[in-house]
Design an enzyme around this catalytic site. Structure first.
Site, PDB file in Angstrom:
ATOM      1  N   LYS A 241       7.656  -6.470  10.980  1.00 25.14           N
ATOM      2  CA  LYS A 241       6.819  -5.727  10.037  1.00 25.14           C
ATOM      3  C   LYS A 241       7.584  -4.854   8.976  1.00 25.14           C
ATOM      4  CE  LYS A 241       2.575  -2.629   9.234  1.00 25.14           C
ATOM      5  NZ  LYS A 241       3.305  -1.675   8.485  1.00 25.14           N
TER       6      LYS A 241
ATOM      7  N   THR B 251       4.020   1.561  -0.822  1.00 21.92           N
ATOM      8  CA  THR B 251       4.661   1.460  -2.138  1.00 21.92           C
ATOM      9  C   THR B 251       3.974   2.097  -3.100  1.00 21.92           C
ATOM     10  OG1 THR B 251       6.079  -0.386  -1.388  1.00 21.92           O
ATOM     11  CG2 THR B 251       6.048   0.057  -3.702  1.00 21.92           C
TER      12      THR B 251
ATOM     13  N   LYS C 205       0.700  -1.047  -0.022  1.00 20.39           N
ATOM     14  CA  LYS C 205      -0.106  -0.142  -0.090  1.00 20.39           C
ATOM     15  C   LYS C 205       0.952   1.215   0.085  1.00 20.39           C
ATOM     16  CE  LYS C 205      -2.628  -0.155   3.277  1.00 20.39           C
ATOM     17  NZ  LYS C 205      -2.110   0.709   4.496  1.00 20.39           N
TER      18      LYS C 205
ATOM     19  N   PHE D 295       3.720  -8.737  -9.254  1.00 19.93           N
ATOM     20  CA  PHE D 295       4.598  -9.607  -8.872  1.00 19.93           C
ATOM     21  C   PHE D 295       5.267 -10.365 -10.322  1.00 19.93           C
ATOM     22  CE2 PHE D 295       3.409  -8.366  -4.806  1.00 19.93           C
ATOM     23  CZ  PHE D 295       4.184  -8.666  -4.113  1.00 19.93           C
TER      24      PHE D 295
ATOM     25  N   PHE E  87      -4.015  -0.745   6.933  1.00 18.65           N
ATOM     26  CA  PHE E  87      -4.554  -2.115   6.740  1.00 18.65           C
ATOM     27  C   PHE E  87      -5.625  -2.089   5.610  1.00 18.65           C
ATOM     28  CE2 PHE E  87      -3.509  -2.525  11.583  1.00 18.65           C
ATOM     29  CZ  PHE E  87      -2.422  -3.010  11.423  1.00 18.65           C
TER      30      PHE E  87
ATOM     31  N   ARG F  57       2.308   8.120   7.036  1.00 19.11           N
ATOM     32  CA  ARG F  57       2.626   8.020   8.426  1.00 19.11           C
ATOM     33  C   ARG F  57       3.990   7.835   8.846  1.00 19.11           C
ATOM     34  NH1 ARG F  57      -1.219   2.937   9.882  1.00 19.11           N
ATOM     35  NH2 ARG F  57      -0.312   2.489   7.783  1.00 19.11           N
TER      36      ARG F  57
ATOM     37  N   TRP G 185       7.135  -0.944  -7.896  1.00 19.30           N
ATOM     38  CA  TRP G 185       8.158  -1.389  -7.059  1.00 19.30           C
ATOM     39  C   TRP G 185       9.436  -1.612  -7.910  1.00 19.30           C
ATOM     40  CZ3 TRP G 185      11.261  -5.814  -7.190  1.00 19.30           C
ATOM     41  CH2 TRP G 185      11.888  -5.904  -6.025  1.00 19.30           C
TER      42      TRP G 185
ATOM     43  N   ALA H 202      -3.687   1.146  13.581  1.00 20.22           N
ATOM     44  CA  ALA H 202      -4.747   1.218  12.814  1.00 20.22           C
ATOM     45  C   ALA H 202      -5.831   0.353  13.299  1.00 20.22           C
ATOM     46  CB  ALA H 202      -4.491   0.951  11.245  1.00 20.22           C
TER      47      ALA H 202
END
Length: 560
Positions: free
Chosen positions: A109, A77, A75, A385, A305, A98, A413, A277
Protein backbone atom coordinates in the site's frame (compact mmCIF):
# COMPACT_ATOMS: atom_id res chain seq x y z
CA UNK A 1 13.28 15.60 -24.31
CA UNK A 2 11.49 13.50 -21.70
CA UNK A 3 11.13 15.15 -18.30
CA UNK A 4 12.06 12.85 -15.40
CA UNK A 5 9.25 12.50 -12.89
CA UNK A 6 10.76 12.48 -9.43
CA UNK A 7 9.68 9.85 -6.93
CA UNK A 8 8.07 10.93 -3.67
CA UNK A 9 11.25 10.28 -1.72
CA UNK A 10 13.38 12.23 -4.22
CA UNK A 11 11.02 15.21 -3.89
CA UNK A 12 11.09 14.90 -0.10
CA UNK A 13 14.90 14.72 0.00
CA UNK A 14 15.15 17.95 -1.99
CA UNK A 15 12.82 19.86 0.34
CA UNK A 16 13.84 22.82 2.46
CA UNK A 17 12.68 21.83 5.91
CA UNK A 18 12.74 24.32 8.74
CA UNK A 19 13.80 23.20 12.22
CA UNK A 20 10.58 22.01 13.88
CA UNK A 21 11.27 24.31 16.84
CA UNK A 22 11.09 27.26 14.45
CA UNK A 23 7.74 26.12 13.03
CA UNK A 24 6.38 25.53 16.53
CA UNK A 25 7.36 29.06 17.53
CA UNK A 26 5.60 30.50 14.44
CA UNK A 27 2.44 28.69 15.57
CA UNK A 28 2.60 29.93 19.16
CA UNK A 29 3.73 26.64 20.69
CA UNK A 30 5.96 27.43 23.66
CA UNK A 31 9.47 26.01 24.00
CA UNK A 32 8.51 24.16 27.21
CA UNK A 33 5.59 22.51 25.38
CA UNK A 34 7.84 21.05 22.68
CA UNK A 35 9.73 17.77 23.15
CA UNK A 36 12.25 17.39 20.32
CA UNK A 37 13.02 14.09 18.58
CA UNK A 38 15.96 15.36 16.57
CA UNK A 39 15.85 18.50 14.44
CA UNK A 40 12.69 17.99 12.38
CA UNK A 41 10.15 16.16 14.51
CA UNK A 42 8.79 16.62 18.02
CA UNK A 43 6.01 15.78 20.43
CA UNK A 44 3.77 18.39 22.01
CA UNK A 45 3.16 18.18 25.75
CA UNK A 46 -0.51 17.95 26.74
CA UNK A 47 -0.03 20.92 29.10
CA UNK A 48 -0.68 23.09 26.01
CA UNK A 49 -4.40 22.33 26.37
CA UNK A 50 -4.55 24.07 29.74
CA UNK A 51 -2.89 27.18 28.31
CA UNK A 52 -5.17 27.31 25.26
CA UNK A 53 -8.42 26.15 26.88
CA UNK A 54 -10.10 29.55 26.48
CA UNK A 55 -8.96 30.05 22.89
CA UNK A 56 -11.81 29.54 20.34
CA UNK A 57 -11.52 26.46 18.14
CA UNK A 58 -10.77 26.77 14.45
CA UNK A 59 -12.85 25.26 11.65
CA UNK A 60 -12.72 21.48 11.16
CA UNK A 61 -12.52 20.19 7.56
CA UNK A 62 -12.81 16.45 6.95
CA UNK A 63 -11.28 14.97 3.78
CA UNK A 64 -12.84 11.70 2.63
CA UNK A 65 -13.30 9.94 -0.73
CA UNK A 66 -15.30 7.72 -3.03
CA UNK A 67 -14.89 3.97 -2.53
CA UNK A 68 -11.19 3.37 -3.23
CA UNK A 69 -9.94 1.53 -6.29
CA UNK A 70 -6.52 0.31 -7.40
CA UNK A 71 -6.40 3.39 -9.66
CA UNK A 72 -5.86 5.56 -6.57
CA UNK A 73 -7.70 8.61 -5.26
CA UNK A 74 -5.08 10.63 -3.31
CA UNK A 75 -6.96 11.43 -0.09
CA UNK A 76 -3.90 12.12 2.09
CA UNK A 77 -2.24 14.03 -0.75
CA UNK A 78 -5.36 16.20 -1.08
CA UNK A 79 -5.50 16.84 2.67
CA UNK A 80 -1.85 17.93 2.71
CA UNK A 81 -2.24 20.03 -0.44
CA UNK A 82 -5.39 21.72 0.86
CA UNK A 83 -3.56 22.71 4.04
CA UNK A 84 -0.71 24.17 2.00
CA UNK A 85 -3.14 26.00 -0.29
CA UNK A 86 -5.08 27.53 2.61
CA UNK A 87 -1.84 28.95 4.00
CA UNK A 88 -1.00 30.31 0.54
CA UNK A 89 -4.22 32.34 0.51
CA UNK A 90 -3.46 33.78 3.93
CA UNK A 91 -5.33 31.37 6.22
CA UNK A 92 -3.64 29.68 9.16
CA UNK A 93 -4.18 26.00 8.44
CA UNK A 94 -2.91 22.89 10.24
CA UNK A 95 -3.08 19.28 9.03
CA UNK A 96 -3.81 16.21 11.18
CA UNK A 97 -3.12 12.76 9.70
CA UNK A 98 -2.73 9.14 10.76
CA UNK A 99 0.64 7.51 11.33
CA UNK A 100 1.79 4.98 8.72
CA UNK A 101 2.14 1.32 9.66
CA UNK A 102 5.35 -0.52 8.77
CA UNK A 103 3.40 -3.50 7.40
CA UNK A 104 1.89 -1.62 4.44
CA UNK A 105 5.11 0.42 4.02
CA UNK A 106 7.10 -2.74 3.30
CA UNK A 107 4.14 -4.50 1.67
CA UNK A 108 2.12 -2.95 -1.13
CA UNK A 109 0.00 0.00 0.00
CA UNK A 110 2.80 2.42 0.80
CA UNK A 111 2.90 5.12 3.45
CA UNK A 112 0.40 7.72 4.54
CA UNK A 113 2.40 10.90 4.14
CA UNK A 114 0.85 12.30 0.96
CA UNK A 115 2.66 12.37 -2.37
CA UNK A 116 4.29 14.48 -5.05
CA UNK A 117 4.53 18.10 -3.93
CA UNK A 118 1.90 17.63 -1.22
CA UNK A 119 3.82 15.60 1.33
CA UNK A 120 4.68 15.66 5.00
CA UNK A 121 8.39 15.46 5.85
CA UNK A 122 10.77 14.03 6.95
CA UNK A 123 9.01 11.27 5.05
CA UNK A 124 11.67 8.62 5.79
CA UNK A 125 11.20 9.11 9.53
CA UNK A 126 7.40 9.32 9.37
CA UNK A 127 7.13 6.13 7.33
CA UNK A 128 9.65 4.19 9.44
CA UNK A 129 10.02 4.29 13.24
CA UNK A 130 8.94 7.95 13.68
CA UNK A 131 8.75 8.67 17.45
CA UNK A 132 8.04 5.15 18.68
CA UNK A 133 4.25 5.29 19.05
CA UNK A 134 3.76 2.00 17.17
CA UNK A 135 6.28 0.34 19.50
CA UNK A 136 4.32 1.53 22.54
CA UNK A 137 1.08 0.13 21.09
CA UNK A 138 2.69 -3.21 20.19
CA UNK A 139 4.34 -3.55 23.60
CA UNK A 140 1.23 -2.64 25.60
CA UNK A 141 -0.88 -5.08 23.59
CA UNK A 142 1.61 -7.90 24.04
CA UNK A 143 2.13 -7.14 27.74
CA UNK A 144 -1.59 -7.85 28.12
CA UNK A 145 -1.24 -11.07 26.09
CA UNK A 146 1.64 -12.21 28.29
CA UNK A 147 -0.36 -11.38 31.42
CA UNK A 148 -3.27 -13.56 30.26
CA UNK A 149 -1.15 -16.67 29.70
CA UNK A 150 0.89 -16.03 32.85
CA UNK A 151 -2.27 -15.72 34.95
CA UNK A 152 -3.53 -19.09 33.69
CA UNK A 153 -0.07 -20.65 34.28
CA UNK A 154 0.14 -19.27 37.84
CA UNK A 155 -3.12 -20.79 39.03
CA UNK A 156 -5.89 -18.98 37.14
CA UNK A 157 -7.75 -17.43 40.08
CA UNK A 158 -9.93 -15.51 37.61
CA UNK A 159 -11.02 -18.88 36.14
CA UNK A 160 -10.28 -17.72 32.58
CA UNK A 161 -11.71 -20.13 30.03
CA UNK A 162 -8.76 -20.74 27.67
CA UNK A 163 -11.28 -21.53 24.91
CA UNK A 164 -12.75 -18.03 25.23
CA UNK A 165 -9.68 -15.80 25.09
CA UNK A 166 -10.51 -13.03 22.61
CA UNK A 167 -7.31 -10.97 22.92
CA UNK A 168 -4.66 -11.52 20.23
CA UNK A 169 -1.00 -10.68 19.98
CA UNK A 170 0.17 -8.04 17.46
CA UNK A 171 3.14 -7.18 15.28
CA UNK A 172 3.64 -4.13 13.06
CA UNK A 173 4.48 -6.18 10.00
CA UNK A 174 2.61 -8.05 7.28
CA UNK A 175 3.20 -11.70 8.18
CA UNK A 176 0.52 -14.16 7.09
CA UNK A 177 2.28 -17.09 8.83
CA UNK A 178 1.30 -15.61 12.20
CA UNK A 179 -2.45 -15.33 11.58
CA UNK A 180 -3.09 -18.60 13.39
CA UNK A 181 -0.55 -20.01 15.84
CA UNK A 182 -0.34 -22.36 18.81
CA UNK A 183 1.30 -21.04 21.99
CA UNK A 184 2.49 -22.84 25.13
CA UNK A 185 4.22 -25.75 23.38
CA UNK A 186 7.25 -27.35 25.03
CA UNK A 187 5.88 -28.71 28.27
CA UNK A 188 4.71 -27.49 31.67
CA UNK A 189 7.24 -24.62 32.15
CA UNK A 190 5.84 -22.89 29.05
CA UNK A 191 2.23 -22.66 30.15
CA UNK A 192 -0.89 -24.26 28.71
CA UNK A 193 -1.18 -25.09 25.03
CA UNK A 194 -3.83 -23.09 23.22
CA UNK A 195 -4.66 -21.61 19.84
CA UNK A 196 -3.80 -17.93 19.35
CA UNK A 197 -3.08 -15.53 16.52
CA UNK A 198 -1.47 -12.25 15.57
CA UNK A 199 -2.98 -9.10 14.12
CA UNK A 200 -1.13 -6.13 12.67
CA UNK A 201 -0.47 -3.48 15.34
CA UNK A 202 -2.88 -0.92 13.89
CA UNK A 203 -5.76 -3.42 14.30
CA UNK A 204 -5.22 -3.59 18.07
CA UNK A 205 -7.87 -2.13 20.37
CA UNK A 206 -4.95 -0.39 22.10
CA UNK A 207 -4.59 1.77 18.98
CA UNK A 208 -8.30 2.57 18.91
CA UNK A 209 -8.16 3.54 22.59
CA UNK A 210 -5.19 5.87 21.99
CA UNK A 211 -7.10 7.64 19.24
CA UNK A 212 -10.27 8.16 21.32
CA UNK A 213 -8.72 8.99 24.72
CA UNK A 214 -9.05 12.50 26.16
CA UNK A 215 -5.91 12.32 28.33
CA UNK A 216 -3.59 9.83 30.06
CA UNK A 217 -6.03 8.97 32.86
CA UNK A 218 -8.86 8.42 30.37
CA UNK A 219 -6.48 6.19 28.39
CA UNK A 220 -5.72 4.12 31.51
CA UNK A 221 -9.41 3.83 32.37
CA UNK A 222 -10.22 2.66 28.84
CA UNK A 223 -7.38 0.11 28.94
CA UNK A 224 -8.87 -1.25 32.15
CA UNK A 225 -12.27 -1.78 30.48
CA UNK A 226 -10.91 -3.83 27.57
CA UNK A 227 -12.36 -7.35 27.56
CA UNK A 228 -9.65 -9.97 26.99
CA UNK A 229 -11.49 -13.21 27.73
CA UNK A 230 -14.50 -14.81 29.43
CA UNK A 231 -14.40 -16.99 32.53
CA UNK A 232 -15.91 -20.43 33.00
CA UNK A 233 -19.24 -18.81 33.88
CA UNK A 234 -19.24 -16.77 30.67
CA UNK A 235 -18.48 -13.49 32.46
CA UNK A 236 -16.03 -10.97 30.95
CA UNK A 237 -12.43 -10.70 32.15
CA UNK A 238 -10.78 -7.31 31.66
CA UNK A 239 -7.27 -5.87 31.64
CA UNK A 240 -8.12 -4.25 34.98
CA UNK A 241 -8.96 -7.69 36.42
CA UNK A 242 -5.44 -8.76 35.42
CA UNK A 243 -3.98 -5.66 37.07
CA UNK A 244 -1.85 -4.50 34.13
CA UNK A 245 -3.80 -1.50 32.80
CA UNK A 246 -1.60 0.88 34.78
CA UNK A 247 1.59 -0.66 33.38
CA UNK A 248 0.11 -0.45 29.88
CA UNK A 249 -0.68 3.24 30.40
CA UNK A 250 2.83 4.10 31.57
CA UNK A 251 4.12 2.86 28.20
CA UNK A 252 2.12 5.78 26.78
CA UNK A 253 3.60 8.56 28.90
CA UNK A 254 5.15 9.90 25.68
CA UNK A 255 3.12 8.10 23.00
CA UNK A 256 -0.08 9.90 24.05
CA UNK A 257 1.46 13.25 23.03
CA UNK A 258 0.71 14.33 19.42
CA UNK A 259 3.65 14.44 16.99
CA UNK A 260 4.39 17.58 14.98
CA UNK A 261 6.21 17.67 11.63
CA UNK A 262 5.77 19.83 8.53
CA UNK A 263 4.77 19.70 4.87
CA UNK A 264 7.07 20.51 1.95
CA UNK A 265 5.81 24.09 2.26
CA UNK A 266 6.37 24.24 6.04
CA UNK A 267 2.70 23.89 7.03
CA UNK A 268 2.51 22.20 10.47
CA UNK A 269 1.25 18.62 10.43
CA UNK A 270 0.10 16.69 13.50
CA UNK A 271 0.54 12.97 12.88
CA UNK A 272 -0.74 10.76 15.68
CA UNK A 273 -2.38 7.34 15.79
CA UNK A 274 -3.73 5.30 12.92
CA UNK A 275 -6.33 2.58 13.54
CA UNK A 276 -7.45 0.27 10.73
CA UNK A 277 -10.45 1.74 8.93
CA UNK A 278 -11.91 -1.75 8.41
CA UNK A 279 -11.83 -3.19 11.90
CA UNK A 280 -11.72 0.11 13.83
CA UNK A 281 -12.69 3.73 13.19
CA UNK A 282 -9.82 4.76 10.87
CA UNK A 283 -9.07 8.29 12.16
CA UNK A 284 -6.11 10.01 13.79
CA UNK A 285 -6.28 10.82 17.52
CA UNK A 286 -8.89 13.11 19.04
CA UNK A 287 -6.02 14.80 20.92
CA UNK A 288 -4.19 15.75 17.69
CA UNK A 289 -7.43 16.94 16.09
CA UNK A 290 -8.35 19.09 19.08
CA UNK A 291 -4.82 20.49 19.28
CA UNK A 292 -4.94 21.49 15.62
CA UNK A 293 -8.23 23.28 16.22
CA UNK A 294 -6.57 25.30 19.00
CA UNK A 295 -3.45 26.37 17.10
CA UNK A 296 -4.98 26.95 13.63
CA UNK A 297 -7.87 28.78 12.01
CA UNK A 298 -8.53 25.64 9.97
CA UNK A 299 -7.74 22.02 10.80
CA UNK A 300 -7.74 19.59 7.86
CA UNK A 301 -7.93 15.91 8.71
CA UNK A 302 -8.85 12.72 6.86
CA UNK A 303 -10.55 9.40 7.54
CA UNK A 304 -9.73 6.00 6.12
CA UNK A 305 -11.09 4.66 2.83
CA UNK A 306 -14.36 5.95 1.34
CA UNK A 307 -17.04 8.08 2.98
CA UNK A 308 -19.15 4.97 3.69
CA UNK A 309 -16.46 3.67 6.06
CA UNK A 310 -14.04 6.39 7.19
CA UNK A 311 -16.34 9.40 7.17
CA UNK A 312 -19.28 7.48 8.65
CA UNK A 313 -17.11 6.35 11.58
CA UNK A 314 -15.44 9.75 11.93
CA UNK A 315 -18.86 11.37 12.27
CA UNK A 316 -20.74 8.72 14.27
CA UNK A 317 -17.87 7.63 16.56
CA UNK A 318 -15.02 10.16 16.71
CA UNK A 319 -17.16 13.31 16.62
CA UNK A 320 -19.53 11.81 19.19
CA UNK A 321 -16.71 11.04 21.67
CA UNK A 322 -14.73 14.20 20.90
CA UNK A 323 -17.63 16.63 20.82
CA UNK A 324 -16.54 17.71 17.33
CA UNK A 325 -18.58 19.34 14.56
CA UNK A 326 -17.02 19.58 11.08
CA UNK A 327 -17.56 22.83 9.21
CA UNK A 328 -17.27 21.11 5.81
CA UNK A 329 -16.38 17.82 4.15
CA UNK A 330 -14.25 17.32 1.02
CA UNK A 331 -14.83 14.19 -1.08
CA UNK A 332 -11.83 13.25 -3.21
CA UNK A 333 -12.43 11.58 -6.56
CA UNK A 334 -10.42 10.85 -9.67
CA UNK A 335 -11.73 10.41 -13.17
CA UNK A 336 -9.66 7.22 -13.39
CA UNK A 337 -11.32 5.72 -10.30
CA UNK A 338 -14.81 6.75 -11.41
CA UNK A 339 -14.23 5.03 -14.74
CA UNK A 340 -13.28 1.87 -12.82
CA UNK A 341 -16.55 2.16 -10.89
CA UNK A 342 -18.16 2.41 -14.32
CA UNK A 343 -16.72 -0.95 -15.39
CA UNK A 344 -13.41 -0.05 -17.10
CA UNK A 345 -10.40 -2.31 -16.53
CA UNK A 346 -7.32 -0.72 -15.00
CA UNK A 347 -5.33 -1.31 -18.20
CA UNK A 348 -7.87 0.75 -20.19
CA UNK A 349 -8.04 3.81 -17.93
CA UNK A 350 -5.78 5.90 -20.17
CA UNK A 351 -8.45 6.04 -22.87
CA UNK A 352 -11.30 8.56 -22.84
CA UNK A 353 -14.56 6.91 -21.84
CA UNK A 354 -17.41 9.29 -21.10
CA UNK A 355 -19.99 6.52 -20.80
CA UNK A 356 -18.05 4.72 -18.07
CA UNK A 357 -17.41 8.01 -16.28
CA UNK A 358 -21.11 8.80 -16.25
CA UNK A 359 -21.94 5.33 -14.96
CA UNK A 360 -19.22 5.46 -12.27
CA UNK A 361 -20.41 8.88 -11.12
CA UNK A 362 -23.13 7.01 -9.22
CA UNK A 363 -20.57 6.16 -6.53
CA UNK A 364 -19.57 9.80 -6.05
CA UNK A 365 -23.23 10.84 -6.06
CA UNK A 366 -23.99 8.35 -3.27
CA UNK A 367 -21.09 9.57 -1.13
CA UNK A 368 -22.21 13.20 -1.55
CA UNK A 369 -25.71 12.11 -0.51
CA UNK A 370 -24.22 10.36 2.55
CA UNK A 371 -22.43 13.48 3.81
CA UNK A 372 -25.57 15.57 3.28
CA UNK A 373 -27.48 13.10 5.48
CA UNK A 374 -25.22 14.21 8.33
CA UNK A 375 -26.26 17.82 7.64
CA UNK A 376 -22.81 18.96 6.50
CA UNK A 377 -21.67 21.19 3.61
CA UNK A 378 -19.77 19.13 1.03
CA UNK A 379 -17.35 19.82 -1.83
CA UNK A 380 -15.88 17.47 -4.45
CA UNK A 381 -12.14 17.71 -5.10
CA UNK A 382 -11.19 16.14 -8.44
CA UNK A 383 -7.62 14.89 -8.17
CA UNK A 384 -6.45 15.64 -11.72
CA UNK A 385 -4.27 13.24 -13.72
CA UNK A 386 -2.34 14.16 -16.88
CA UNK A 387 -4.33 11.77 -19.10
CA UNK A 388 -7.74 13.14 -18.00
CA UNK A 389 -9.27 14.62 -21.15
CA UNK A 390 -11.02 17.99 -21.36
CA UNK A 391 -14.27 16.23 -22.28
CA UNK A 392 -14.06 13.99 -19.20
CA UNK A 393 -13.34 16.93 -16.89
CA UNK A 394 -16.21 18.90 -18.44
CA UNK A 395 -18.61 15.96 -17.99
CA UNK A 396 -17.63 15.43 -14.35
CA UNK A 397 -18.09 19.12 -13.53
CA UNK A 398 -21.48 19.06 -15.28
CA UNK A 399 -22.57 15.98 -13.30
CA UNK A 400 -21.57 17.68 -10.04
CA UNK A 401 -23.50 20.80 -11.01
CA UNK A 402 -26.58 18.66 -11.66
CA UNK A 403 -26.60 17.55 -8.01
CA UNK A 404 -25.71 21.09 -6.82
CA UNK A 405 -22.40 20.15 -5.25
CA UNK A 406 -19.38 22.46 -5.28
CA UNK A 407 -16.49 21.04 -7.33
CA UNK A 408 -12.84 22.05 -7.67
CA UNK A 409 -9.96 20.71 -9.73
CA UNK A 410 -7.11 19.59 -7.52
CA UNK A 411 -3.52 19.64 -8.86
CA UNK A 412 -1.63 19.58 -5.57
CA UNK A 413 0.34 16.42 -6.41
CA UNK A 414 2.01 18.22 -9.32
CA UNK A 415 2.02 21.82 -8.07
CA UNK A 416 1.79 21.69 -4.26
CA UNK A 417 -0.25 24.40 -2.56
CA UNK A 418 -0.38 26.43 -5.77
CA UNK A 419 -2.37 23.60 -7.38
CA UNK A 420 -5.02 23.77 -4.67
CA UNK A 421 -5.72 27.52 -4.47
CA UNK A 422 -9.10 27.29 -6.22
CA UNK A 423 -10.03 24.37 -3.94
CA UNK A 424 -8.97 26.36 -0.86
CA UNK A 425 -10.89 29.49 -1.87
CA UNK A 426 -14.02 27.46 -2.57
CA UNK A 427 -13.90 25.64 0.76
CA UNK A 428 -13.41 28.93 2.66
CA UNK A 429 -16.38 30.49 0.85
CA UNK A 430 -18.47 27.43 1.58
CA UNK A 431 -17.62 27.51 5.31
CA UNK A 432 -18.40 31.22 5.50
CA UNK A 433 -21.74 30.89 3.70
CA UNK A 434 -23.06 27.46 4.75
CA UNK A 435 -23.56 26.55 8.39
CA UNK A 436 -23.48 22.86 9.33
CA UNK A 437 -26.63 21.30 10.75
CA UNK A 438 -24.79 18.29 12.08
CA UNK A 439 -26.68 15.20 13.20
CA UNK A 440 -25.82 11.54 13.74
CA UNK A 441 -27.32 8.75 11.64
CA UNK A 442 -28.41 6.87 14.78
CA UNK A 443 -28.61 7.36 18.56
CA UNK A 444 -26.48 5.11 20.75
CA UNK A 445 -29.40 4.02 22.93
CA UNK A 446 -31.12 2.33 19.98
CA UNK A 447 -30.81 -1.44 19.65
CA UNK A 448 -27.74 -2.89 17.93
CA UNK A 449 -29.94 -4.19 15.09
CA UNK A 450 -31.53 -0.78 14.52
CA UNK A 451 -28.18 1.00 14.50
CA UNK A 452 -26.69 -1.43 11.99
CA UNK A 453 -29.80 -1.32 9.82
CA UNK A 454 -29.67 2.49 9.66
CA UNK A 455 -26.02 2.43 8.52
CA UNK A 456 -26.77 -0.20 5.87
CA UNK A 457 -29.91 1.44 4.47
CA UNK A 458 -28.99 5.11 4.87
CA UNK A 459 -25.24 5.07 4.12
CA UNK A 460 -24.60 1.96 2.04
CA UNK A 461 -27.89 2.09 0.14
CA UNK A 462 -28.71 -1.54 0.91
CA UNK A 463 -32.18 -2.92 1.59
CA UNK A 464 -31.43 -4.54 4.93
CA UNK A 465 -29.26 -6.69 7.19
CA UNK A 466 -29.00 -10.43 7.71
CA UNK A 467 -27.60 -11.47 11.11
CA UNK A 468 -26.18 -14.99 11.39
CA UNK A 469 -27.22 -17.14 14.35
CA UNK A 470 -23.76 -16.59 15.83
CA UNK A 471 -24.16 -12.81 15.54
CA UNK A 472 -27.63 -12.94 17.12
CA UNK A 473 -26.28 -14.88 20.12
CA UNK A 474 -23.46 -12.36 20.51
CA UNK A 475 -25.92 -9.45 20.38
CA UNK A 476 -28.02 -11.11 23.09
CA UNK A 477 -24.88 -11.52 25.21
CA UNK A 478 -23.94 -7.84 24.82
CA UNK A 479 -27.46 -6.82 25.79
CA UNK A 480 -27.23 -8.98 28.93
CA UNK A 481 -23.86 -7.40 29.77
CA UNK A 482 -25.25 -3.87 29.28
CA UNK A 483 -22.76 -3.15 26.50
CA UNK A 484 -25.23 -2.65 23.65
CA UNK A 485 -25.63 1.14 24.00
CA UNK A 486 -22.42 2.00 22.14
CA UNK A 487 -21.69 3.35 18.62
CA UNK A 488 -21.35 0.80 15.82
CA UNK A 489 -18.09 0.16 13.99
CA UNK A 490 -18.80 -1.74 10.77
CA UNK A 491 -16.03 -4.01 9.52
CA UNK A 492 -16.49 -4.46 5.80
CA UNK A 493 -14.66 -4.21 2.49
CA UNK A 494 -13.58 -0.70 1.52
CA UNK A 495 -13.97 -1.33 -2.21
CA UNK A 496 -17.75 -1.42 -2.37
CA UNK A 497 -20.74 0.14 -0.66
CA UNK A 498 -21.86 -3.48 -0.17
CA UNK A 499 -19.99 -6.33 1.56
CA UNK A 500 -18.96 -7.74 -1.84
CA UNK A 501 -15.77 -6.04 -3.08
CA UNK A 502 -16.71 -6.76 -6.69
CA UNK A 503 -19.94 -4.72 -6.60
CA UNK A 504 -18.62 -1.33 -7.72
CA UNK A 505 -20.49 1.88 -8.48
CA UNK A 506 -23.66 2.29 -6.40
CA UNK A 507 -25.30 -1.15 -6.15
CA UNK A 508 -28.97 -1.46 -5.15
CA UNK A 509 -31.18 -4.02 -3.41
CA UNK A 510 -28.31 -5.81 -1.66
CA UNK A 511 -28.27 -7.14 1.88
CA UNK A 512 -25.34 -6.96 4.27
CA UNK A 513 -24.60 -10.13 6.23
CA UNK A 514 -23.27 -9.56 9.76
CA UNK A 515 -21.32 -12.71 10.63
CA UNK A 516 -20.00 -11.75 14.04
CA UNK A 517 -20.53 -9.02 16.66
CA UNK A 518 -17.78 -8.10 19.12
CA UNK A 519 -17.36 -5.33 21.65
CA UNK A 520 -14.30 -3.10 21.99
CA UNK A 521 -15.29 -2.02 25.49
CA UNK A 522 -12.19 0.13 26.02
CA UNK A 523 -12.46 1.98 22.75
CA UNK A 524 -16.20 2.21 23.30
CA UNK A 525 -17.76 0.72 20.18
CA UNK A 526 -19.35 -2.47 18.88
CA UNK A 527 -17.63 -4.13 15.92
CA UNK A 528 -19.91 -5.84 13.38
CA UNK A 529 -17.95 -8.07 11.02
CA UNK A 530 -19.09 -8.62 7.45
CA UNK A 531 -17.27 -10.55 4.75
CA UNK A 532 -13.68 -11.61 5.39
CA UNK A 533 -11.79 -8.76 7.04
CA UNK A 534 -8.04 -9.32 7.17
CA UNK A 535 -6.47 -8.13 10.44
CA UNK A 536 -3.04 -9.54 9.57
CA UNK A 537 -2.18 -8.80 5.92
CA UNK A 538 0.39 -10.77 3.95
CA UNK A 539 3.18 -9.54 1.70
CA UNK A 540 2.62 -9.49 -2.10
CA UNK A 541 4.71 -11.56 -4.52
CA UNK A 542 7.12 -8.63 -4.91
CA UNK A 543 6.98 -6.56 -1.69
CA UNK A 544 7.85 -2.87 -1.70
CA UNK A 545 10.70 -3.85 0.64
CA UNK A 546 12.50 -5.46 -2.32
CA UNK A 547 12.91 -2.03 -3.93
CA UNK A 548 14.25 -0.28 -0.83
CA UNK A 549 17.89 0.22 0.09
CA UNK A 550 20.29 2.49 1.96
CA UNK A 551 23.84 3.52 0.94
CA UNK A 552 27.01 4.13 2.93
CA UNK A 553 26.01 7.78 3.45
CA UNK A 554 22.64 6.87 4.98
CA UNK A 555 20.75 7.90 1.82
CA UNK A 556 17.51 5.92 1.47
CA UNK A 557 16.23 4.89 -1.97
CA UNK A 558 13.05 3.14 -3.11
CA UNK A 559 10.81 4.35 -0.27
CA UNK A 560 7.96 5.34 -2.70
Amino acid sequence: MEVKVLSDIEIAQQSNMKPIAEIAKEWDILEDELELYGKYKAKINLSIFDRLKNKPDGKLILVTAINPTSAGEGKSTTAVGLGQALNKIGKRAVIALREPSLGPVFGIKGGAAGGGYAQVVPMEDINLHFTGDMHAITTANNLLSAAIDNHIHQGNTLRIDARQIVWKRVLDMNDRALRNVVVGLGGKPNGFVREDGFMITVASEVMAVLCLAEDLMDLKERFGRMIVAYNLDGEPVTAKDLGVHGAMALLFKDAIKPNIVQTLENTPALIHGGPFANIAHGCNSILATKLGLKIGEYLITEAGFGADLGAEKFLNIKCRYGGLTPSAVVIVATIRALKMHGGVKKTELGKENLQALEKGFANLNKQVENIRKFGLPVMVAVNKFTNDTDAEIELLIKKCEEISVEVALNEVWEKGGEGGIDMAQRIVNMIENEKPNFNYIYEVDESIKNKVNKIVTEIYGGKGVVFTNKALKQIKKLEEMGLDKLPICMAKTQYSLSDDKNLLGAPKDFEITVKEVKVSAGAGFIVCLTGDIMTMPGLPKVPSANKMDIDENGQIVGLF
